[in-house]
Design an enzyme around this catalytic site. Structure first.
Site, short mmCIF file in Angstrom:
data_model
loop_
_atom_site.label_atom_id
_atom_site.label_comp_id
_atom_site.label_asym_id
_atom_site.label_seq_id
_atom_site.Cartn_x
_atom_site.Cartn_y
_atom_site.Cartn_z
N ASP A 1 1.67 4.53 1.95
CA ASP A 1 1.68 4.97 3.41
C ASP A 1 0.56 6.08 3.42
O ASP A 1 0.57 7.03 2.61
CB ASP A 1 2.62 5.12 4.04
CG ASP A 1 2.58 5.00 5.44
OD1 ASP A 1 1.92 3.98 5.91
OD2 ASP A 1 3.09 5.57 6.30
N ASP B 1 0.73 -1.21 0.12
CA ASP B 1 0.15 -0.03 0.03
C ASP B 1 0.84 1.14 -0.05
O ASP B 1 2.06 0.97 0.44
CB ASP B 1 -0.85 -0.04 1.24
CG ASP B 1 -0.01 0.12 2.67
OD1 ASP B 1 0.26 -0.95 3.00
OD2 ASP B 1 0.47 0.80 3.04
#
Ligand code: ZN
Length: 269
Positions: free
Chosen positions: A207, A205
């Site tokens: 952040d 992902d």
């Protein structure tokens, strides 16, 4: 354990990686530091004997701040392991690193707060940690693999919560590339046991600080990890295949403790 069944190489990783060993035997190991996250799986990978330890336990019962890192590394060393490859999930702090990117960082920043991070509980024993990862093992992972990014700084946070946007923006502004919750103290404990250690970070992902949308969710992290598990298994197989079995690695990890008066007896196999 006889030499033929002694694993010299280990993988510490997520439970989704179990299946990459054939005919694994479960080896229960007790350590002076308590129980490791799970029994060690020792099995074959091609013609090599390899150990696997699920960092968070068989059923993911240990969150990052509750993993017994000291027991895990000690247990691996005591069954014969001298080289550890450590896949982990990370958040990206740089827009160029999107989900699915594989990175082998070369630096680490410790932002954990509540972990026992040493075996050196007595005396004046200080290991070198300027370069936290084994250069030889890192090279074995990145060499001739354009899809694996060589280098970057991984900041390790205490967790289990994710970063705030401000924390994340701060880390990014300092030029760090990845954020993770398990890379420390794993790396330094490996060094304190004179083992080679290198991480393989899978970006799951972006952040909070570089993502303008919703903040990171656990579901998103697991889903991205799941999508990449086969790729990671193939990479691990190739890397382990390329490591010369009996020869000494071309690095100083095994001599990290030379001349030091250790407050413990190293587990030798
Ligand atoms: Zn090494």
């Amino acid at each position: 354990m006889s030499d033929a069944s002694r694993p010299e190489i280990a993988v510490i990783g997520g439970s989704g990686l179990y299946e990459f060993l054939s005919d694994p035997e479960q080896v229960e190991v007790s350590t002076p530091y308590g129980e490791p996250s799970a029994p060690i799986s020792v099995g074959r990978l091609g013609d090599r004997v390899v150990a696997f330890l699920p960092r968070h336990g068989r059923h993911h019962e240990f969150p990052p701040h509750r993993v017994n890192y000291r027991a895990n590394l000690w247990a691996l060393r005591s069954v014969g392991v001298r080289r550890v490859i450590a896949p982990c999930a990370v958040g990206s702090l740089q827009p160029r690193l999107g989900p699915g990117a594989l990175v082998v960082p070369d630096q680490l920043v410790d932002r954990t707060t509540g972990r026992t991070q040493t075996y050196m509980d007595a005396g004046a024993v200080h290991v070198g940690f300027a370069d936290p990862y084994c250069p030889s093992l890192r090279q074995a992972i990145v060499r001739d693999r354009p899809d694996v990014i060589d280098g970057g700084t991984m900041v390790v946070i205490e967790g289990p919560r994710f970063s705030t946007r401000a924390e994340s923006q701060w880390y990014a502004a300092l030029g760090w590339s990845l954020v993770n919750m398990t890379g420390h103290p794993e790396a330094v404990l490996a060094r304190e046991l004179a083992m080679c250690y290198a991480p393989i970070a899978l970006v799951t992902d972006r952040d909070a600080g570089i993502d303008s949308g919703d903040s990171v969710s656990q579901a998103e992290v697991f889903a991205e990890f799941g999508r990449n598990i086969e790729r990671l298994r193939t990479l691990l197989r190739d890397v382990i295949d390329s490591l010369s079995g009996g020869g000494r690695p071309d690095c100083d990890c095994a001599s990290a403790l030379d001349g030091m008066h250790l407050p413990f007896e190293l587990p030798e196999t």
